[in-house]
Every structure is written in structure tokens, then in C-alpha cells.
Design an enzyme around this catalytic site. Structure first.
Site, PDB file in Angstrom:
ATOM      1  N   GLY A  29     118.994 -49.217  32.363  1.00 48.96           N
ATOM      2  CA  GLY A  29     119.945 -48.772  31.363  1.00 48.96           C
ATOM      3  C   GLY A  29     119.254 -47.948  30.291  1.00 48.96           C
ATOM      4  N   VAL A  30     119.989 -47.668  29.219  1.00 52.11           N
ATOM      5  CA  VAL A  30     119.487 -46.828  28.146  1.00 52.11           C
ATOM      6  C   VAL A  30     119.058 -47.693  26.969  1.00 52.11           C
ATOM      7  CG1 VAL A  30     120.100 -45.015  26.508  1.00 52.11           C
ATOM      8  CG2 VAL A  30     120.952 -44.907  28.845  1.00 52.11           C
ATOM      9  N   GLY A  31     117.958 -47.344  26.320  1.00 51.01           N
ATOM     10  CA  GLY A  31     117.557 -48.048  25.113  1.00 51.01           C
ATOM     11  C   GLY A  31     116.076 -48.319  25.051  1.00 51.01           C
ATOM     12  N   ASN A  32     115.702 -49.057  24.027  1.00 48.78           N
ATOM     13  CA  ASN A  32     114.296 -49.341  23.776  1.00 48.78           C
ATOM     14  C   ASN A  32     113.651 -50.183  24.872  1.00 48.78           C
ATOM     15  OD1 ASN A  32     113.776 -47.903  21.476  1.00 48.78           O
ATOM     16  ND2 ASN A  32     113.129 -49.668  20.278  1.00 48.78           N
ATOM     17  N   GLU A  54     121.207 -44.020  36.788  1.00 50.43           N
ATOM     18  CA  GLU A  54     122.294 -43.220  36.212  1.00 50.43           C
ATOM     19  C   GLU A  54     121.786 -42.179  35.229  1.00 50.43           C
ATOM     20  OE1 GLU A  54     125.752 -46.320  35.358  1.00 50.43           O
ATOM     21  OE2 GLU A  54     123.774 -46.971  34.677  1.00 50.43           O
ATOM     22  N   ASN A  65     130.802 -51.590  24.121  1.00 53.72           N
ATOM     23  CA  ASN A  65     130.811 -50.293  24.796  1.00 53.72           C
ATOM     24  C   ASN A  65     131.583 -50.363  26.107  1.00 53.72           C
ATOM     25  OD1 ASN A  65     129.186 -49.067  22.795  1.00 53.72           O
ATOM     26  ND2 ASN A  65     127.351 -49.916  23.726  1.00 53.72           N
ATOM     27  N   GLY A 124     127.636 -48.795  34.515  1.00 50.45           N
ATOM     28  CA  GLY A 124     127.219 -48.916  35.905  1.00 50.45           C
ATOM     29  C   GLY A 124     126.442 -50.176  36.199  1.00 50.45           C
TER      30      GLY A 124
END
Length: 513
Positions: free
Chosen positions: A278-281, A303, A393, A397
Site C-alpha cells: 500500500g501507500v505510506g511510510n 497498484e 478512505n 485493492g
């Protein structure tokens, strides 16, 4: 400077097809083509490749109509989240009746949680087939950003593909934004597969490795459907890269050590299996940890490509990366533009119905790493809702990968809100991923490998290895009493208490007793 329909083309225009250049118009004129109560499908995935000006022009038009006492709302479909110029602008003027499949905008989120904006949170791999099945009704208009229009009328995608192929195929009319901010070198990076079909005519997707190319580098669209072309020159929404916090670094260390152990046990090859994150730190920290841990010749089937993957590609740690979009900081985006020839040989951007396809995730055996809001004692995961009812949010996916990957990992700091919330609770307040789809949980405290464990065994491991010390005794007390007094002993719960932690936080501002 050429002029068409009173609208000047930009110098060095990327609209190379004469017939479509004749449809050049302003954002305001394009917005006039959109009718109230229509379904509008737009490009965009995680702040990349979304239309920059037509949605804002449409928001201004909606505001003017509202000032005259009339109502103007539309149903908005995208690839995933977009940006303030799209979700934010339209939500602010109360212009969205329905939104799917994922969002991250504060204005939209507020209205969803106020109950004034209908939101369908769905798996990203489901959106394109569900649109083809007609579950969302007719798509009236598609607004799609591209980086260029070729001489033959083919569309060169920009920094995301998402559901653009489906929107172009199904929409009655199409508005194209040609964004000159997007690097011209994107041409050739995309792989658009046109071999999908509806049941019973489906055939296997011929992709055997993350770097395989099975489609075309362009998007097709019947030129007769394109009613307006708008030239833009604006950046994607790129969030600055945040310095890695200690919790993210600790989580990454636990996970990298675990992957090394899996390689040593012979469960994975030395170059692992294709990575999804996923997205992030935390994902960025994991990627950095893989490089420091000596891994080489890795691949990614995911993704979103963010800063950490660019770093690994440049360092030679990552051989190839497949995704549907970028999510880069401004600094990383500049580096990407400067070295785009290098990255074009190593990155493949695909439609999200391919990047997230369960068939491919299962075939490739992805290592799937995603964030969560909370997990319970038995491994059920909530990744979308705060205190059970307030959406953050969306599922995105994560389910596409968690349910189908070789290894399903969910990560989170052990507490939130300055320690007032435990990320590990007796029972999750909302379930996105059942215990059957969760293999590993990781916090900064440690890692719980849940594979091969019965429910009560999972509970012991999660309490001992993932829970924060401030909540460990509380969890142990609940579990011991539930094991003694619950209606059944297979998955012990005290129903009168199982959600009491969440209610306590709502009442007092802390889950602590």
C-alpha cells in the site's frame, strides 16, 4: 499558435490528430456538456492522472446553478482516490450524489460521514467488471486525462491508467484533457490489455511474470464519442515524502527479518515473490529495509509505485515493477522525469482490472503488505472505518491481494491517537478482511504469524507479540474470561463487552479502563 473554435492550442501541442485538435475547447465549454443527474466516470488513481480543470469548471457551474435555486448533482466513478481539484471541488459544492470506489478527500469524507453523500466502498478489481455487467447503470460521460493524442487518434495514458479503458469503452460521450505537464517520455510505459470478456466467454489472462507485456501501449476510443478536448498544464497531487518515524522503521525491521526467515526455511526464493504494498511510510520503510537486508533481483506486482520503489529500481534491488499508477513526492517525480528512459524499461503501468486481478495475484504468488485501522484477537481486520461507522478512505485493492496472495500481511502501529486507541481489540468494529484472509500481523512491538493456528492460538500470539504493553493485560483479561464464560469455546467472545472498548473511547476519549 493555432486556434480552433476560438480556443488557442498550446505551443508544441500534443494533440497530433487534426480531427481531434478541431474539438479543442475550454474547460467551461466542456463542463457545459455534462447534464445533472448523470453518471460521470473520470480518470485518476491515488492523486495521479486525474482531470485537472474540467471538474473544477463543473463545480463552478454547479455552484452557479445552486445559487439560482436549482439542484445539480452527479454520480462520480474513478479508479481510486483523486485530488482536491476533483473530489474536493465537487463535494464542496454538494455536487456528488454517489461516489465509488475509493476516496481520500476530507470534503468528500465529511459528507459521506454526515450521510449527505452516498458512497460505495468496493474492491478495486470489481469496478471494471461490475461496470460492464451494468451494475452502475449507463455511463453518460467520461473525463480522461492523457499525456498525448497520437496522429492516428490513439490516446497515450498519463501517470495512471486505473479504469480508463473501461470508461472509454462504455461512456456515451468522452471529454479528453491533454496534460503537457506529464512527461512525453511516458509513451511506451503502458500495457493496456484488450483481451478481457464477460462470462461465459472469458479466457485465461496470458501474464506469467510481473514484467510481461500482453497488450498495447495506448488507449483506444471511438473518435466519434470525443466531444471535447481541453489542453492543460498542471501537476498531479504529489504529497511531500514524510521522514520515516520510528514505529514504521520497527515494523519494517520485524517484517524484513520474517522474510529472511521464510527464505531460510525454503518457503520463498532468495529474490522473494512479487511484492505488493500500500501507500505510506510503512511500505517505504519496508522497501528500504529490503535493500539494506541484502535482497536483490526483486519484482513488484502492485497498484501504486511510490518513492521507495523508484529508489530500489535505481539501486538495482528491484528488477521490474508493475502497477496501475504512480504516487510520488514532488522530489521523486522530478527524478522520475529526469530518468524516464531508464524507468520506462523497468516499469509497466496497466489497467487496474489487470493490476488487481485475483487470477494474476494468485498465479504470481504475491507478498501482500497493507495497512489497517485495527485487528482483533482472532485476526479479523478493519481497514476502513473508525469506531465502526465513520469511513476513513476505503478498502481499495487490499482485499484483491489479501484474499489471493501467497502471503497476506497487515501492518499498523500498536496504538493511535496518542495511545488512547489500541489497534488490537477484542472484536473489530467493522470487518473488511476476515481471519481466513489474514496471514501475518505486524506492529512496532513485533510480528504475529497466524498461519496454521486455530483461533485461540492466534489470540495468544497477537496479544504477546503485537499489542502495546499498555493494553496487553486488558486483552489477556478479556480473553481469559471469554475462554471461560463465552457461549462457545471455539472463538471465545463476551458479547456484552466485545465492542465496549470502542464505546469507552467514544464516551471518555480513551480505550483504557
Amino acid at each position: 499558435m493555432a486556434v480552433h473554435n476560438g480556443t488557442p492550442a498550446m505551443p508544441d501541442s500534443r494533440i497530433r490528430n487534426e480531427a481531434l485538435r478541431a474539438r479543442l475547447t475550454t474547460a467551461e465549454q466542456a463542463a457545459e456538456l455534462i447534464r445533472p443527474d448523470s453518471t460521470v466516470a473520470m480518470s485518476g488513481f491515488t492523486g495521479s492522472g486525474y482531470p485537472k480543470v474540467v471538474p473544477m469548471a463543473l463545480a463552478r457551474r454547479i455552484e452557479q446553478v445552486a445559487a439560482a435555486g436549482e439542484r445539480f448533482r452527479i454520480r462520480v466513478l474513478t479508479g481510486a482516490s483523486t485530488a482536491p481539484e476533483l473530489d474536493g471541488a465537487l463535494a464542496k459544492v454538494d455536487g456528488i450524489e454517489l461516489r465509488l470506489p475509493y476516496q481520500s478527500d476530507p470534503e468528500a469524507r465529511q459528507r459521506i460521514n454526515d450521510g449527505t453523500l452516498n458512497y460505495i466502498d468496493t474492491h478495486l478489481s470489481h469496478v471494471a467488471p461490475h461496470a460492464w455487467f451494468g451494475f452502475y447503470g449507463d455511463i453518460d460521460t467520461a473525463i480522461i486525462e492523457v499525456s498525448a493524442i497520437r496522429e492516428d487518434g490513439a490516446l497515450v495514458p498519463s501517470t495512471s491508467i486505473g479504469n480508463n479503458k473501461t470508461w472509454l469503452d462504455l461512456a456515451r460521450q468522452v471529454i479528453i484533457e491533454v496534460n503537457q505537464w506529464q512527461p512525453a517520455g511516458l509513451e511506451g510505459m503502458h500495457d493496456v490489455y484488450y483481451g478481457t470478456a464477460l462470462p461465459p466467454d472469458r479466457v485465461p489472462i496470458p501474464l506469467l511474470a510481473p514484467g510481461d507485456r500482453i497488450g498495447e501501449t495506448i488507449l483506444r476510443c471511438d473518435p466519434a464519442k470525443i466531444v471535447a478536448v481541453v489542453e492543460t498544464n498542471g501537476p498531479d497531487r504529489n504529497s511531500p515524502f514524510k521522514a520515516l518515524d520510528q514505529a514504521s522503521i520497527d515494523i519494517a525491521r520485524h517484517l524484513v527479518d520474517f522474510l529472511k526467515h521464510e527464505v531460510a526455511r525454503g518457503r520463498m526464493p532468495k529474490n522473494l515473490l512479487p511484492l505488493q504494498s500500500g501507500v505510506g511510510n510503512i511500505p517505504n520503510a519496508v522497501l528500504a529495509g529490503l535493500a539494506e537486508g541484502g535482497f536483490r533481483d526483486l519484482t513488484a506486482f502492485t497498484e501504486v509505485i511510490q518513492d521507495g520503489m523508484l529508489d530500489l529500481l535505481e539501486a538495482g534491488v528491484l528488477a521490474t515493477a508493475s502497477a496501475t499508477a504512480f504516487s510520488l513526492s514532488p522530489e521523486a517525480n522530478e527524478r522520475f522525469k529526469q530518468k524516464i528512459d531508464f524507468f520506462r524499461e523497468r516499469i509497466v503501468l496497466r489497467p487496474q482490472e489487470i493490476s488487481n486481478h485475483p487470477e494474476l495475484v494468485r498465479r504470481l504468488g504475491c507478498i501482500c503488505m497493507n495497512g489497517m485501522v485495527e485487528a482483533d484477537l482472532y485476526g479479523n481486520v478493519n481497514s476502513t472505518h473508525i469506531m465502526g461507522s465513520r469511513v476513513q478512505n476505503g478498502i481499495g485493492g487490499s482485499g484483491d491481494f489479501a484474499r489471493n496472495g501467497f502471503l497476506s500481511v497487515f501492518v499498523s502501529p500498536s496504538t493511535a491517537r496518542n495511545g488512547s486507541i489500541s489497534s488490537f481489540v477484542p472484536m473489530v468494529s467493522h470487518v473488511d478482511h476476515t481471519e481466513h484472509d489474514v496471514g501475518v500481523l505486524v506492529s512496532e512491538q513485533g510480528l504475529a504469524d497466524l498461519r496454521g493456528l486455530a483461533p485461540k492460538q492466534r489470540a495468544q500470539v497477537i496479544i504477546d507479540r503485537c499489542a502495546h504493553p499498555d493494553y496487553r493485560a486488558m486483552l489477556k483479561d478479556y480473553f481469559d474470561r471469554a475462554s471461560r464464560d463465552s457461549y462457545g469455546k471455539h472463538t471465545p467472545h463476551l458479547l456484552a463487552e466485545s465492542l465496549a472498548w470502542h464505546q469507552r473511547w467514544l464516551d471518555t476519549g480513551s480505550m483504557r479502563t
